[in-house]
Design a protein around this motif. Structure first.
Motif, PDB file in Angstrom:
ATOM      1  N   GLY A 124       6.646   8.251 -10.753  1.00 21.08           N
ATOM      2  CA  GLY A 124       7.769   8.483  -9.849  1.00 21.08           C
ATOM      3  C   GLY A 124       7.409   8.146  -8.413  1.00 21.08           C
ATOM      4  O   GLY A 124       8.212   7.563  -7.668  1.00 21.08           O
ATOM      5  N   PHE A 125       6.177   8.518  -7.997  1.00 20.85           N
ATOM      6  CA  PHE A 125       5.721   8.155  -6.659  1.00 20.85           C
ATOM      7  C   PHE A 125       5.668   6.643  -6.500  1.00 20.85           C
ATOM      8  O   PHE A 125       6.115   6.095  -5.486  1.00 20.85           O
ATOM      9  N   GLU A 126       5.122   5.949  -7.505  1.00 22.04           N
ATOM     10  CA  GLU A 126       5.007   4.494  -7.399  1.00 22.04           C
ATOM     11  C   GLU A 126       6.377   3.838  -7.311  1.00 22.04           C
ATOM     12  O   GLU A 126       6.564   2.867  -6.554  1.00 22.04           O
ATOM     13  N   ASP A 127       7.355   4.338  -8.073  1.00 24.78           N
ATOM     14  CA  ASP A 127       8.715   3.804  -7.971  1.00 24.78           C
ATOM     15  C   ASP A 127       9.211   3.873  -6.528  1.00 24.78           C
ATOM     16  O   ASP A 127       9.748   2.899  -5.988  1.00 24.78           O
ATOM     17  N   ARG A 128       9.042   5.035  -5.912  1.00 31.15           N
ATOM     18  CA  ARG A 128       9.539   5.224  -4.545  1.00 31.15           C
ATOM     19  C   ARG A 128       8.757   4.373  -3.541  1.00 31.15           C
ATOM     20  O   ARG A 128       9.327   3.802  -2.614  1.00 31.15           O
ATOM     21  N   TRP A 129       7.421   4.306  -3.733  1.00 30.64           N
ATOM     22  CA  TRP A 129       6.576   3.576  -2.789  1.00 30.64           C
ATOM     23  C   TRP A 129       6.872   2.074  -2.838  1.00 30.64           C
ATOM     24  O   TRP A 129       6.955   1.407  -1.804  1.00 30.64           O
ATOM     25  N   LEU A 130       7.060   1.540  -4.041  1.00 38.00           N
ATOM     26  CA  LEU A 130       7.377   0.122  -4.173  1.00 38.00           C
ATOM     27  C   LEU A 130       8.732  -0.187  -3.542  1.00 38.00           C
ATOM     28  O   LEU A 130       8.896  -1.202  -2.842  1.00 38.00           O
ATOM     29  N   ALA A 131       9.713   0.663  -3.782  1.00 36.44           N
ATOM     30  CA  ALA A 131      11.037   0.435  -3.197  1.00 36.44           C
ATOM     31  C   ALA A 131      10.982   0.519  -1.673  1.00 36.44           C
ATOM     32  O   ALA A 131      11.643  -0.258  -0.972  1.00 36.44           O
ATOM     33  N   LEU A 132      10.192   1.441  -1.169  1.00 37.18           N
ATOM     34  CA  LEU A 132      10.067   1.618   0.275  1.00 37.18           C
ATOM     35  C   LEU A 132       9.485   0.376   0.936  1.00 37.18           C
ATOM     36  O   LEU A 132       9.835   0.032   2.071  1.00 37.18           O
ATOM     37  N   ASN A 133       8.581  -0.319   0.231  1.00 34.90           N
ATOM     38  CA  ASN A 133       7.902  -1.498   0.783  1.00 34.90           C
ATOM     39  C   ASN A 133       8.430  -2.812   0.208  1.00 34.90           C
ATOM     40  O   ASN A 133       7.722  -3.824   0.220  1.00 34.90           O
ATOM     41  N   ASP A 134       9.674  -2.761  -0.316  1.00 39.94           N
ATOM     42  CA  ASP A 134      10.294  -3.967  -0.879  1.00 39.94           C
ATOM     43  C   ASP A 134       9.414  -4.619  -1.944  1.00 39.94           C
ATOM     44  O   ASP A 134       9.372  -5.843  -2.079  1.00 39.94           O
ATOM     45  N   PHE A 135       8.685  -3.789  -2.685  1.00 35.13           N
ATOM     46  CA  PHE A 135       7.848  -4.233  -3.804  1.00 35.13           C
ATOM     47  C   PHE A 135       6.738  -5.178  -3.360  1.00 35.13           C
ATOM     48  O   PHE A 135       6.243  -5.983  -4.139  1.00 35.13           O
ATOM     49  N   LEU A 136       6.332  -5.071  -2.098  1.00 27.31           N
ATOM     50  CA  LEU A 136       5.223  -5.855  -1.572  1.00 27.31           C
ATOM     51  C   LEU A 136       4.109  -4.917  -1.143  1.00 27.31           C
ATOM     52  O   LEU A 136       4.337  -3.749  -0.822  1.00 27.31           O
ATOM     53  N   ASN A 137       2.893  -5.417  -1.145  1.00 24.86           N
ATOM     54  CA  ASN A 137       1.751  -4.634  -0.709  1.00 24.86           C
ATOM     55  C   ASN A 137       1.677  -4.690   0.817  1.00 24.86           C
ATOM     56  O   ASN A 137       1.376  -5.736   1.385  1.00 24.86           O
ATOM     57  N   PRO A 138       1.956  -3.562   1.499  1.00 21.82           N
ATOM     58  CA  PRO A 138       1.958  -3.607   2.968  1.00 21.82           C
ATOM     59  C   PRO A 138       0.584  -3.881   3.555  1.00 21.82           C
ATOM     60  O   PRO A 138       0.473  -4.286   4.711  1.00 21.82           O
ATOM     61  N   GLY A 139      -0.467  -3.694   2.765  1.00 19.87           N
ATOM     62  CA  GLY A 139      -1.814  -3.930   3.271  1.00 19.87           C
ATOM     63  C   GLY A 139      -2.448  -5.187   2.744  1.00 19.87           C
ATOM     64  O   GLY A 139      -3.668  -5.371   2.826  1.00 19.87           O
ATOM     65  N   ALA A 140      -1.640  -6.087   2.200  1.00 21.64           N
ATOM     66  CA  ALA A 140      -2.182  -7.313   1.597  1.00 21.64           C
ATOM     67  C   ALA A 140      -2.835  -8.192   2.659  1.00 21.64           C
ATOM     68  O   ALA A 140      -2.370  -8.293   3.790  1.00 21.64           O
ATOM     69  N   LYS A 141      -3.926  -8.807   2.264  1.00 18.28           N
ATOM     70  CA  LYS A 141      -4.653  -9.696   3.172  1.00 18.28           C
ATOM     71  C   LYS A 141      -4.050 -11.100   3.109  1.00 18.28           C
ATOM     72  O   LYS A 141      -3.734 -11.587   2.015  1.00 18.28           O
ATOM     73  N   PRO A 142      -3.880 -11.768   4.249  1.00 17.36           N
ATOM     74  CA  PRO A 142      -3.298 -13.122   4.259  1.00 17.36           C
ATOM     75  C   PRO A 142      -4.078 -14.074   3.358  1.00 17.36           C
ATOM     76  O   PRO A 142      -5.309 -14.047   3.317  1.00 17.36           O
ATOM     77  N   GLY A 143      -3.349 -14.900   2.617  1.00 19.63           N
ATOM     78  CA  GLY A 143      -3.979 -15.899   1.775  1.00 19.63           C
ATOM     79  C   GLY A 143      -4.417 -15.407   0.416  1.00 19.63           C
ATOM     80  O   GLY A 143      -5.026 -16.162  -0.345  1.00 19.63           O
ATOM     81  N   THR A 144      -4.115 -14.143   0.083  1.00 16.37           N
ATOM     82  CA  THR A 144      -4.521 -13.592  -1.211  1.00 16.37           C
ATOM     83  C   THR A 144      -3.290 -13.262  -2.040  1.00 16.37           C
ATOM     84  O   THR A 144      -2.188 -13.093  -1.510  1.00 16.37           O
TER      85      THR A 144
END
Length: 421
Positions: A124-144
């Motif tokens: 349930g937490f993951e559902d909310r967290w993914l929706a909050l971040n538009d299903f993107l990793n907010p901490g993703a490193k450029p080029g990965t």
């Protein structure tokens, strides 16, 4: 689940497999499909008889699938765990400072729903967290293109050691582990959790980690290392207070948390050891109790939920809640949710096979609950010892010597358990 009368219904019932939650793909499948099972429609016996033989067979198979996939019901015990776990994961995920996140230890005996409760909250937490971040990793490193997994669920290996536990975590992401030393594995775990945006790391059956000798620090240092990785560490196990994992911890009565002092080593498995204390909330997932009006009412509500989920033609309101059935079911299962579910689902199958189409004491007396499960470790307490309760009226085999061992499943765990409840 498709319409039970459609051509593909039988194939779907026979080929659908439960997901493996200890891999990224399996966890995502579990998270996105949980709660999607459609139970069999409620039919009368006359409606069933009006069907063709093939449709009756498909409907009976759908009824069986319904009984072995009973919905996860909220209980007062699971609600206590869910609230704490959800609060801790959600709050920690929003922290910007570098302080060590408090973890959660979920304690309880086998078959009490620790894993299902934990996974439901985490999903349930993951559902909310993914929706909050538009299903993107907010901490993703450029080029990965690293996988984004806010939750990582790991099943601690049987007879686990720190090294094999690290390998199990890396296996969740499909990472290579061959030839790595323990410090290298811990560092690789830290890198993987960061790269994949993990906010909560669940280590199920954590008490499989053995404290091999009195001065063994490997396990405790591993726990400290995990808590330094800016994730919420969720440890699920049997008799955590008695396992040794808290042997260096101190109970803080003001904050109602267990405090694990910093490691005495300058480095912990290759990582710099900070002087920050590690804190854990310890919460118990208990069985139903039949000793107070509140406990009796909660058990009755749970039985009503089970009644409403059953698809037996001769079953009526009060089948599980009237006369002496609640007391009978409590005696047979000791109030352990998983054993109660096992008894009901096996009883429902017998009711269909025998044509009786209802559950009563006479039918349930024929059901023997087998707790032999190759996926559970008896030495870690994952299979409860409920003497004479789950093996029907014959009370099962008597050990050599003519006496049965005393049932200790519901013994008071002492101040260590009471402090965290």
């Amino acid at each position: 689940m498709t319409d039970p009368n459609s051509p593909g219904a039988l194939a779907e019932l026979l080929t659908r497999k439960p997901p493996r939650r200890d891999t990224f793909e399996g966890w995502q499948h579990y998270r996105t499909t949980r709660g999607t099972f459609v139970p069999a429609p409620e039919l009368t016996i006359d409606q069933w008889r009006a069907m063709s033989p093939r449709r009756r067979a498909v409907h009976d198979l759908h009824r069986t699938a319904t009984h072995v996939n009973l919905p996860l019901q909220e209980t007062p015990m699971s609600l206590k765990v869910s609230r704490l776990l959800n609060r801790r994961i959600s709050n920690n995920a929003l922290k910007w400072n570098s302080s060590t996140h408090s973890g959660v230890m979920i304690n309880g005996f086998g078959y009490q729903g620790k894993t299902e409760t934990t996974c439901e909250v985490a999903a349930g937490f993951e559902d909310r967290w993914l929706a909050l971040n538009d299903f993107l990793n907010p901490g993703a490193k450029p080029g990965t293109r690293a996988l984004h997994s806010p939750v990582a669920y790991v099943q601690t290996p049987v007879t686990a050691k720190p090294k094999s536990t690290c390998e199990a975590i890396l296996s969740f992401f499909g990472a290579a582990t061959k030839g790595l030393t323990l410090p290298q594995l811990v560092q690789q775990v830290a890198a993987s959790l960061d790269d994949h945006g993990v906010r909560a790391l669940i280590l199920d059956d954590i008490t499989r980690l053995r404290m091999h000798r009195a001065d063994d620090q490997d396990v405790l240092d591993l726990i400290r290392a995990f808590m330094s990785m800016n994730v919420t560490l969720v440890l699920v196990g049997v008799d955590i207070p008695g396992s040794g994992l808290l042997r260096e911890a101190i109970w803080d009565p003001r904050q109602r948390q267990w405090v694990m002092p910093p490691s005495k080593h300058a480095r912990v498995h290759g990582l710099e050891a900070t002087q920050t204390e590690r804190r854990f909330d310890l919460v118990e997932l208990d069985p139903f109790r039949y000793t107070t009006p509140v406990g009796i009412q909660a058990f009755h509500r749970h039985l009503v939920g089970l009644e409403q989920s059953l698809r037996l033609f001769n079953a009526g309101p009060g089948m599980l809640t009237e006369a002496g059935m609640p007391e009978y079911l409590m005696r047979r299962t000791g109030g352990v949710v998983g054993l109660l579910t096992r008894l009901i689902e096996d009883g429902a199958q017998e009711a269909i096979d025998s044509g009786r189409e209802l559950l009563d004491e006479a039918l349930l007396d024929e059901i023997i609950i087998s707790l032999d499960d190759p996926g559970r470790d008896p030495d870690a307490g994952e299979i409860p010892v409920i003497d004479g309760l789950s093996n029907g009226p014959g009370t099962g085999p008597v050990p050599a010597g003519g006496k049965r061992s005393r049932n200790t499943v519901f013994d008071d765990g002492g101040p260590l358990s009471a402090a965290g409840s």
